[in-house]
Design a protein around this motif. Structure first.
Motif, PDB file in Angstrom:
ATOM      1  N   SER A  92       0.828  -1.191   0.000  1.00 25.26           N
ATOM      2  CA  SER A  92       0.000   0.000   0.000  1.00 25.26           C
ATOM      3  C   SER A  92       0.867   1.247   0.000  1.00 25.26           C
ATOM      4  O   SER A  92       1.909   1.291   0.647  1.00 25.26           O
ATOM      5  N   ASP A  93       0.414   2.258  -0.734  1.00 27.04           N
ATOM      6  CA  ASP A  93       1.120   3.540  -0.762  1.00 27.04           C
ATOM      7  C   ASP A  93       0.468   4.556   0.165  1.00 27.04           C
ATOM      8  O   ASP A  93       0.942   5.672   0.287  1.00 27.04           O
ATOM      9  N   LYS A  94      -0.641   4.189   0.800  1.00 27.96           N
ATOM     10  CA  LYS A  94      -1.345   5.120   1.666  1.00 27.96           C
ATOM     11  C   LYS A  94      -0.516   5.434   2.904  1.00 27.96           C
ATOM     12  O   LYS A  94       0.430   4.729   3.235  1.00 27.96           O
ATOM     13  N   SER A  95      -0.887   6.492   3.588  1.00 26.27           N
ATOM     14  CA  SER A  95      -0.195   6.875   4.809  1.00 26.27           C
ATOM     15  C   SER A  95      -0.428   5.820   5.882  1.00 26.27           C
ATOM     16  O   SER A  95      -1.561   5.413   6.118  1.00 26.27           O
ATOM     17  N   PRO A  96       0.647   5.389   6.517  1.00 27.13           N
ATOM     18  CA  PRO A  96       0.505   4.329   7.512  1.00 27.13           C
ATOM     19  C   PRO A  96      -0.057   4.851   8.831  1.00 27.13           C
ATOM     20  O   PRO A  96       0.130   6.006   9.185  1.00 27.13           O
ATOM     21  N   THR A  97      -0.738   3.985   9.522  1.00 26.05           N
ATOM     22  CA  THR A  97      -1.197   4.248  10.882  1.00 26.05           C
ATOM     23  C   THR A  97      -0.461   3.267  11.784  1.00 26.05           C
ATOM     24  O   THR A  97       0.037   2.241  11.312  1.00 26.05           O
ATOM     25  N   PRO A  98      -0.390   3.560  13.076  1.00 23.27           N
ATOM     26  CA  PRO A  98       0.246   2.591  13.982  1.00 23.27           C
ATOM     27  C   PRO A  98      -0.427   1.214  13.916  1.00 23.27           C
ATOM     28  O   PRO A  98       0.249   0.187  13.998  1.00 23.27           O
ATOM     29  N   GLU A  99      -1.739   1.209  13.716  1.00 22.80           N
ATOM     30  CA  GLU A  99      -2.459  -0.063  13.614  1.00 22.80           C
ATOM     31  C   GLU A  99      -2.051  -0.823  12.354  1.00 22.80           C
ATOM     32  O   GLU A  99      -1.915  -2.047  12.363  1.00 22.80           O
ATOM     33  N   ALA A 100      -1.871  -0.088  11.244  1.00 21.53           N
ATOM     34  CA  ALA A 100      -1.462  -0.716   9.985  1.00 21.53           C
ATOM     35  C   ALA A 100      -0.058  -1.295  10.104  1.00 21.53           C
ATOM     36  O   ALA A 100       0.230  -2.368   9.558  1.00 21.53           O
ATOM     37  N   VAL A 101       0.818  -0.598  10.815  1.00 18.86           N
ATOM     38  CA  VAL A 101       2.181  -1.093  11.023  1.00 18.86           C
ATOM     39  C   VAL A 101       2.144  -2.380  11.838  1.00 18.86           C
ATOM     40  O   VAL A 101       2.822  -3.361  11.512  1.00 18.86           O
ATOM     41  N   THR A 102       1.327  -2.400  12.874  1.00 16.02           N
ATOM     42  CA  THR A 102       1.189  -3.598  13.702  1.00 16.02           C
ATOM     43  C   THR A 102       0.643  -4.757  12.878  1.00 16.02           C
ATOM     44  O   THR A 102       1.137  -5.888  12.973  1.00 16.02           O
ATOM     45  N   GLU A 103      -0.342  -4.481  12.056  1.00 11.89           N
ATOM     46  CA  GLU A 103      -0.917  -5.523  11.197  1.00 11.89           C
ATOM     47  C   GLU A 103       0.125  -6.044  10.213  1.00 11.89           C
ATOM     48  O   GLU A 103       0.217  -7.256   9.969  1.00 11.89           O
ATOM     49  N   LEU A 104       0.918  -5.144   9.639  1.00 12.44           N
ATOM     50  CA  LEU A 104       1.961  -5.548   8.704  1.00 12.44           C
ATOM     51  C   LEU A 104       3.013  -6.404   9.402  1.00 12.44           C
ATOM     52  O   LEU A 104       3.467  -7.416   8.857  1.00 12.44           O
ATOM     53  N   LYS A 105       3.387  -6.034  10.621  1.00  6.68           N
ATOM     54  CA  LYS A 105       4.344  -6.837  11.386  1.00  6.68           C
ATOM     55  C   LYS A 105       3.804  -8.236  11.634  1.00  6.68           C
ATOM     56  O   LYS A 105       4.546  -9.221  11.540  1.00  6.68           O
ATOM     57  N   ASN A 106       2.520  -8.340  11.956  1.00 11.72           N
ATOM     58  CA  ASN A 106       1.907  -9.651  12.173  1.00 11.72           C
ATOM     59  C   ASN A 106       1.894 -10.475  10.888  1.00 11.72           C
ATOM     60  O   ASN A 106       2.150 -11.678  10.911  1.00 11.72           O
ATOM     61  N   THR A 107       1.608  -9.823   9.772  1.00  5.84           N
ATOM     62  CA  THR A 107       1.617 -10.508   8.485  1.00  5.84           C
ATOM     63  C   THR A 107       3.017 -11.021   8.168  1.00  5.84           C
ATOM     64  O   THR A 107       3.189 -12.163   7.732  1.00  5.84           O
ATOM     65  N   ILE A 108       4.022 -10.196   8.404  1.00 10.99           N
ATOM     66  CA  ILE A 108       5.412 -10.583   8.163  1.00 10.99           C
ATOM     67  C   ILE A 108       5.792 -11.761   9.049  1.00 10.99           C
ATOM     68  O   ILE A 108       6.437 -12.711   8.596  1.00 10.99           O
ATOM     69  N   ARG A 109       5.372 -11.726  10.302  1.00  8.87           N
ATOM     70  CA  ARG A 109       5.688 -12.810  11.231  1.00  8.87           C
ATOM     71  C   ARG A 109       5.097 -14.143  10.739  1.00  8.87           C
ATOM     72  O   ARG A 109       5.774 -15.174  10.738  1.00  8.87           O
ATOM     73  N   ARG A 110       3.829 -14.110  10.313  1.00  8.27           N
ATOM     74  CA  ARG A 110       3.183 -15.332   9.809  1.00  8.27           C
ATOM     75  C   ARG A 110       3.865 -15.817   8.530  1.00  8.27           C
ATOM     76  O   ARG A 110       4.093 -17.017   8.342  1.00  8.27           O
ATOM     77  N   LEU A 111       4.189 -14.887   7.647  1.00 11.03           N
ATOM     78  CA  LEU A 111       4.835 -15.237   6.387  1.00 11.03           C
ATOM     79  C   LEU A 111       6.242 -15.784   6.620  1.00 11.03           C
ATOM     80  O   LEU A 111       6.678 -16.710   5.925  1.00 11.03           O
ATOM     81  N   ASN A 112       6.951 -15.245   7.614  1.00  4.06           N
ATOM     82  CA  ASN A 112       8.281 -15.751   7.966  1.00  4.06           C
ATOM     83  C   ASN A 112       8.206 -17.209   8.397  1.00  4.06           C
ATOM     84  O   ASN A 112       9.064 -18.020   8.035  1.00  4.06           O
ATOM     85  N   SER A 113       7.184 -17.529   9.169  1.00  4.47           N
ATOM     86  CA  SER A 113       7.006 -18.901   9.627  1.00  4.47           C
ATOM     87  C   SER A 113       6.756 -19.833   8.442  1.00  4.47           C
ATOM     88  O   SER A 113       7.368 -20.905   8.335  1.00  4.47           O
ATOM     89  N   LYS A 114       5.870 -19.414   7.550  1.00  2.18           N
ATOM     90  CA  LYS A 114       5.560 -20.209   6.365  1.00  2.18           C
ATOM     91  C   LYS A 114       6.799 -20.347   5.469  1.00  2.18           C
ATOM     92  O   LYS A 114       7.083 -21.420   4.946  1.00  2.18           O
ATOM     93  N   ALA A 115       7.547 -19.261   5.312  1.00  2.00           N
ATOM     94  CA  ALA A 115       8.755 -19.279   4.475  1.00  2.00           C
ATOM     95  C   ALA A 115       9.798 -20.227   5.047  1.00  2.00           C
ATOM     96  O   ALA A 115      10.464 -20.953   4.295  1.00  2.00           O
ATOM     97  N   GLY A 116       9.929 -20.231   6.349  1.00  2.00           N
ATOM     98  CA  GLY A 116      10.887 -21.136   6.984  1.00  2.00           C
ATOM     99  C   GLY A 116      10.540 -22.591   6.724  1.00  2.00           C
ATOM    100  O   GLY A 116      11.426 -23.412   6.443  1.00  2.00           O
ATOM    101  N   GLN A 117       9.251 -22.900   6.810  1.00  2.00           N
ATOM    102  CA  GLN A 117       8.824 -24.267   6.537  1.00  2.00           C
ATOM    103  C   GLN A 117       9.055 -24.635   5.074  1.00  2.00           C
ATOM    104  O   GLN A 117       9.512 -25.737   4.768  1.00  2.00           O
ATOM    105  N   MET A 118       8.766 -23.694   4.177  1.00  2.00           N
ATOM    106  CA  MET A 118       8.978 -23.967   2.749  1.00  2.00           C
ATOM    107  C   MET A 118      10.459 -24.169   2.447  1.00  2.00           C
ATOM    108  O   MET A 118      10.823 -25.014   1.628  1.00  2.00           O
ATOM    109  N   LYS A 119      11.312 -23.402   3.113  1.00  2.00           N
ATOM    110  CA  LYS A 119      12.758 -23.549   2.928  1.00  2.00           C
ATOM    111  C   LYS A 119      13.204 -24.940   3.373  1.00  2.00           C
ATOM    112  O   LYS A 119      13.992 -25.597   2.686  1.00  2.00           O
ATOM    113  N   MET A 120      12.682 -25.402   4.496  1.00  2.00           N
ATOM    114  CA  MET A 120      13.032 -26.733   4.984  1.00  2.00           C
ATOM    115  C   MET A 120      12.503 -27.814   4.041  1.00  2.00           C
ATOM    116  O   MET A 120      13.191 -28.801   3.782  1.00  2.00           O
TER     117      MET A 120
END
Length: 78
Positions: A5-33
């Protein structure tokens, strides 16, 4: 796939993005293995190698984009 997204970030959006990254990191780690296990078993199941490698590449590419967006958003919020 997560939309950037190019929209202006909110603290809530940053938190949501961090959570998305965390979940994706977990999935990526499993795919790498899984890719590692497939490669160790070669030549057995070599037909699956390109598809698995492509999926693994895509998830890591998406993670890279999301991490860049997170850094940009965090700078904007300072």
């Amino acid at each position: 796939m997560v939309q950037l997204s190019d929209k202006s970030p909110t603290p809530e959006a940053v938190t949501e993005l961090k959570n998305t990254i965390r979940r994706l990191n977990s999935k990526a780690g499993q795919m790498k293995m899984d890719l590692h296990d497939l490669a160790e078993g070669l030549p057995t199941d070599y037909e699956k190698l390109v598809e698995q490698a492509s999926k693994t590449y895509e998830i890591f590419r998406e993670l890279d984009q999301l991490n860049k967006q997170l850094k940009q958003w965090e700078k904007q919020l300072k």
